[in-house]
Design an enzyme around this catalytic site. Sequence first.
Site, mmCIF file in Angstrom:
data_model
loop_
_atom_site.group_PDB
_atom_site.id
_atom_site.type_symbol
_atom_site.label_atom_id
_atom_site.label_comp_id
_atom_site.label_asym_id
_atom_site.label_seq_id
_atom_site.Cartn_x
_atom_site.Cartn_y
_atom_site.Cartn_z
ATOM 1 C CD GLU A 61 -2.957 -0.772 -0.159
ATOM 2 O OE1 GLU A 61 -3.069 0.383 -0.613
ATOM 3 O OE2 GLU A 61 -3.512 -1.749 -0.682
ATOM 4 C CE1 TYR A 144 -6.860 2.988 -0.528
ATOM 5 C CE2 TYR A 144 -4.508 3.156 -0.061
ATOM 6 C CZ TYR A 144 -5.567 2.534 -0.700
ATOM 7 O OH TYR A 144 -5.336 1.445 -1.486
ATOM 8 C CG ASP A 162 -7.678 3.093 -5.132
ATOM 9 O OD1 ASP A 162 -8.894 2.966 -5.429
ATOM 10 O OD2 ASP A 162 -6.777 2.525 -5.768
#
Length: 322
Positions: A61, A144, A162
């Site tokens: 990520e 996020y 995203d």
Amino acid sequence: MTATPSRTASTATAAAGETAGPATDSAVRLHAPVIAWFDQHARDLPWRRPEAGAWGVMVSEFMLQQTPVSRVLPVYEQWLARWPRPADLAVEAPGEAVRAWGRLGYPRRALRLHGAAVAITERHGGDVPAEHAQLLALPGIGEYTAAAVASFAYGQRHAVLDTNVRRVLARSVTGVQYPPNATTAAERKLARALLPEDETTAARWAAASMELGALVCTAKNEACARCPIAGTCAWRLAGKPAHDGPARRGQTYAGTDRQVRGKLLAVLREAVAPVGQAALDAVWDEPVQRARALDGLVADGLVEPLEDGRYRLPAGPASPAV
């Protein structure tokens, strides 16, 4: 059942005003086809495999922010081979994280990932925490990333927003070509309203909608003929109206301070010892921009100036071994 444009738009308006709660009928109609498509077409990526674990998901990520999968894959595999656990990275100098980051770009992400590894080692015994609040409390972790790790690593129910997911929701539900430049409260409310109630299904929906945006509902040259929800997509049913909001931000690179910073960092990454000013001066002719870029790297903690006028990647404080 195929929704009409007006029905889809009204559903989007209602959903945008909801907080987390039972998914609407419209949402349920999105889940099944998108998840079924994902079951057939999902890419076999190393961070999706069970052996990746939560640390592998977290590393991916960080690396995938503003960076395509093709560039991330080799760096990710080298990173996990060298640092298979957070504690393995935590005992290294932060400069080693910057060095291993290579040419992925936005190298502050490497420092943030190193900082998160140190915090995980010190606060959580070396295991990536499962609780969303604990993830969010780690340095360098935003909303996020916390939601993505909790969802993809631990199968929890979180809205993972995203750029790809935001674009899918903007087109399929809201009926516009592109989402706003920055994530809005309305988008977050809509994403929460669309979440499946079941945790496992919600986590699958998060991954599936992201993959749909990456492979089919792309920013340019979208492949509507291959889209599993084309029949109910509000934007397609409205005739694909062109974007009429603020101009979308482009990503220029050549000639920018970002390019200069990258060239300066490349010299330091490749050096085995501190580097003198002359070696840095050689990579960019314009002295004012070069000095500004170097000062920015120092201010960001990516470069450490030494008393003798040389520079190196940050050594940082020693982290405790585990």
